[in-house]
Design a protein around this motif. Sequence first.
Motif, PDB file in Angstrom:
ATOM      1  N   MET A 298     -31.256 -16.246 -45.937  1.00 49.47           N
ATOM      2  CA  MET A 298     -29.993 -16.287 -45.205  1.00 49.47           C
ATOM      3  C   MET A 298     -29.762 -15.534 -45.278  1.00 49.47           C
ATOM      4  SD  MET A 298     -28.025 -18.173 -44.472  1.00 49.47           S
ATOM      5  CE  MET A 298     -27.798 -17.473 -44.145  1.00 49.47           C
ATOM      6  N   LYS A 299     -29.457 -15.998 -45.734  1.00 49.27           N
ATOM      7  CA  LYS A 299     -28.693 -15.999 -45.942  1.00 49.27           C
ATOM      8  C   LYS A 299     -29.322 -16.497 -45.481  1.00 49.27           C
ATOM      9  CE  LYS A 299     -26.675 -18.960 -48.442  1.00 49.27           C
ATOM     10  NZ  LYS A 299     -27.206 -19.278 -49.075  1.00 49.27           N
ATOM     11  N   LYS A 300     -29.327 -15.224 -44.562  1.00 50.04           N
ATOM     12  CA  LYS A 300     -30.334 -16.409 -45.453  1.00 50.04           C
ATOM     13  C   LYS A 300     -31.114 -15.279 -45.248  1.00 50.04           C
ATOM     14  CE  LYS A 300     -29.917 -19.151 -46.782  1.00 50.04           C
ATOM     15  NZ  LYS A 300     -29.153 -19.493 -47.644  1.00 50.04           N
TER      16      LYS A 300
ATOM     17  N   SER B 104     -25.628  -9.954 -46.504  1.00 49.66           N
ATOM     18  CA  SER B 104     -25.372 -10.907 -45.693  1.00 49.66           C
ATOM     19  C   SER B 104     -24.445 -11.945 -46.391  1.00 49.66           C
ATOM     20  CB  SER B 104     -26.545 -12.000 -44.643  1.00 49.66           C
ATOM     21  OG  SER B 104     -26.849 -13.347 -46.121  1.00 49.66           O
ATOM     22  N   GLY B 105     -24.373 -12.016 -46.880  1.00 46.07           N
ATOM     23  CA  GLY B 105     -22.993 -12.323 -47.423  1.00 46.07           C
ATOM     24  C   GLY B 105     -21.367 -11.815 -47.456  1.00 46.07           C
ATOM     25  N   ILE B 106     -21.611 -10.353 -46.949  1.00 41.17           N
ATOM     26  CA  ILE B 106     -21.109  -9.938 -46.309  1.00 41.17           C
ATOM     27  C   ILE B 106     -20.622  -9.332 -44.840  1.00 41.17           C
ATOM     28  CG2 ILE B 106     -19.556  -7.426 -46.481  1.00 41.17           C
ATOM     29  CD1 ILE B 106     -19.539  -9.181 -49.316  1.00 41.17           C
TER      30      ILE B 106
ATOM     31  N   ASP C 211     -26.966  -3.192 -42.157  1.00 39.48           N
ATOM     32  CA  ASP C 211     -28.149  -3.048 -40.808  1.00 39.48           C
ATOM     33  C   ASP C 211     -28.085  -4.497 -39.633  1.00 39.48           C
ATOM     34  OD1 ASP C 211     -29.584  -2.957 -38.622  1.00 39.48           O
ATOM     35  OD2 ASP C 211     -30.232  -1.262 -39.309  1.00 39.48           O
ATOM     36  N   TYR C 212     -27.493  -5.348 -39.637  1.00 41.62           N
ATOM     37  CA  TYR C 212     -27.657  -7.534 -39.796  1.00 41.62           C
ATOM     38  C   TYR C 212     -29.134  -7.446 -39.082  1.00 41.62           C
ATOM     39  CZ  TYR C 212     -24.948  -6.194 -35.448  1.00 41.62           C
ATOM     40  OH  TYR C 212     -24.487  -5.642 -34.252  1.00 41.62           O
TER      41      TYR C 212
ATOM     42  N   THR D 196     -30.226 -19.407 -34.166  1.00 43.64           N
ATOM     43  CA  THR D 196     -29.326 -18.495 -33.320  1.00 43.64           C
ATOM     44  C   THR D 196     -28.013 -18.010 -34.347  1.00 43.64           C
ATOM     45  OG1 THR D 196     -28.497 -19.853 -32.479  1.00 43.64           O
ATOM     46  CG2 THR D 196     -30.376 -18.909 -31.185  1.00 43.64           C
ATOM     47  N   ALA D 197     -28.246 -18.783 -34.519  1.00 43.64           N
ATOM     48  CA  ALA D 197     -26.989 -18.440 -36.073  1.00 43.64           C
ATOM     49  C   ALA D 197     -27.758 -17.576 -37.619  1.00 43.64           C
ATOM     50  CB  ALA D 197     -25.758 -19.761 -36.988  1.00 43.64           C
ATOM     51  N   TYR D 198     -28.660 -17.073 -37.098  1.00 39.28           N
ATOM     52  CA  TYR D 198     -29.447 -15.761 -38.119  1.00 39.28           C
ATOM     53  C   TYR D 198     -29.119 -14.711 -37.290  1.00 39.28           C
ATOM     54  CZ  TYR D 198     -31.522 -14.908 -42.110  1.00 39.28           C
ATOM     55  OH  TYR D 198     -32.162 -14.200 -43.097  1.00 39.28           O
ATOM     56  N   SER D 199     -29.034 -13.845 -38.270  1.00 36.17           N
ATOM     57  CA  SER D 199     -28.396 -12.270 -37.918  1.00 36.17           C
ATOM     58  C   SER D 199     -29.781 -11.343 -36.514  1.00 36.17           C
ATOM     59  CB  SER D 199     -28.077 -11.512 -39.036  1.00 36.17           C
ATOM     60  OG  SER D 199     -29.027 -11.169 -39.698  1.00 36.17           O
TER      61      SER D 199
END
Length: 668
Positions: free
Chosen positions: A1-3, A61-63, A51-52, A188-191
């Motif tokens: 992750m971020k993750k 990912s932190g941004i 590019d997430y 699904t909470a991951y990009s």
Amino acid sequence: MKKAKIFGISAAVLSAAVLLTACGSKSSTEKTEDAPTNYTYVYSTDPTTFDYVSTNQSVNSGIYSNFQDGLMENDPDGNYVGALAKSWSVSDDGKTYTYKLRSGINWVQADGSTYAPIKASDFVTGMKHAVDTKSTMLYLVQPLIEGLDDYVNGKTKDFSKVGITADDEAGTVSYHLNEAASYWNSLTAYSILFPINSDFLKSKGEDFGKVSSPDNLLYSGPFTLSNFTSKSVIEMKANPSYWDKKNVHIKNIKLNYYDGSQPGNLFKQFDKDVYTEATVYPNDSSYKDVEKSYKDDVNFGLTGSSTYNITFNLNRQSYKMTKKTESKEKESTKKAILNRDFRAAISYSLNRVDYLAQVSGKDGAENKVRNSLVPTNFVNIDGKPYGDTVKSELDSLDSSVWKDTDITTGNNSTYNTTVAKAEFDKAKTALEKEGVQFPIHLDLPQDQSSTLLINEAKSLKESIESTLGKDNVVIDLYLTDQDSYYAGTYMATSGAQSDFDISTASGWGPDYVDPSTYLNIYDSRHGDMLQTLGLTGTETEKSSAAQTAAIKAVGLDKYDTLLDDAAKYTDTKDLDKRYTAYAKAEAHLLNSFVQIPVQADGGLPKLSKVVPFSTAYGQAGVMNGVTTTRYKYTKLQNKVVDQKQYDEAYAKFKKANEKATTLDEAKD
């Protein structure tokens, strides 16, 4: 992750900023209309892309976690709730997940103007773009989604055969899986599963997501990017069209570049009311001023689910960052690193509390010590912490090493000089028979600008050398400029680029709620963190004879088999069996000592004007403020948080978090 992620040089600064404030108190000491709306602090590493769906490095990912929404997110109490998804359902066999999207949500441009509605088919576009860009996160979904592996490997060229179906008229997107995956909703909470507008993607081409301009992205999340200047500043502003504006309390975010030098300046800027919060350092000369002015206001916050570790380079090929001058030294070091007892001796000779005290101070150091890769309480097995089973397996593998070791977070029992010396004696006897020359020299690179991390490296050197003797082991600190340091550690994309013998530059945070999210990273076939071991996945490129020998020597081939055995359990009714099998795999990994867990993220001393426990709380993904720096839900206040306010907020959060909802049923 971020993750899925590697952590940057001063990540300690940022992780503390998030973890002190993460979670969910519903109250504030100030009226909402009087609360500040501008947040200012620091960032430590330039993002390389926005590019997430293509990148998993936390510096990115932190941004971008602030720019985009996924189907699900965490709320401040730790519940999984709908973000772009209004509701969802799971088929009886657990293989099909269907999400009903919220209506009336739009993509916006950097200036806040509406571009187009967000559609179900945008999720299909996002996944196809992930494949086209060879996303570093594909391994998370490639074996799960029907037909995706065949498409990635070229067995079919028709993406419609992949198990993602979208109905724009009905506003639904469905994922069809090969097997049930109990953790799917948390994924699904991951990009990797975020949407992309196809027209915008085509119009931007290769410029999509480039950090050179805020206009290279569309935005679906709580904030838009207004400015990024390399090694200077990142600025964000609240998305005026965001669907959930009531939970966006910050209007402007400014992050100033911080290179890790002069750590006391963070406090000085806070004291001048420039920064909203600041990590403070008990060993820095500025701390006397902290105690003088803010004696009752320093809080340590919670530790997080990310694990920082020390890794050994099992097949070193690059020697740009070295103090070795003779080939005999290099060969002796290689042979020593491939000896399990030598690696065990290094691990048990490290005083983790002294090491971590260089940043956290002694009061906070022990709380941060992490003795396992997967946090021991990450999941439960038959109602008991997962770590209990890991410990039992470790004792059966080698009780002489592990019998007196407590692998739970927050203790220093993995520092044991008796065990360290016994393991080293065994290693030395075996290595001398192989013609190894002593002392063994281990190159440890570090960024010359980071005062705190250099102090940690010096502590590591002193601890290991004093335990094992300089006539046996010498830690050679190699200080270099930040770009060179990154290239050989943090930013290395292959084993060949990894330029160290041991490194403290890596860490891992979970992508979803399942032990495999940690353990798969060292799968020798395609693990996402193999480069930190000096390896490249055997399914990524043909393995050299030296790499193949290294994998076998440290037992990663057997580790792969244990991972495969655990992955066979997919039914939610078999979670105890699944987790038990993964516990066995982790025990094998820990007992090999190819990586040495050292610390958890968070838990650093801080001063803050962020309402404690007001940020979204979660253990995985990029849709919360714990595993990444996402500012949705975060509230600010005018006064400095004191211990009393923090303790009261934590008590409320803890009670609410214990009742957090699960993800196995439809929500609306």
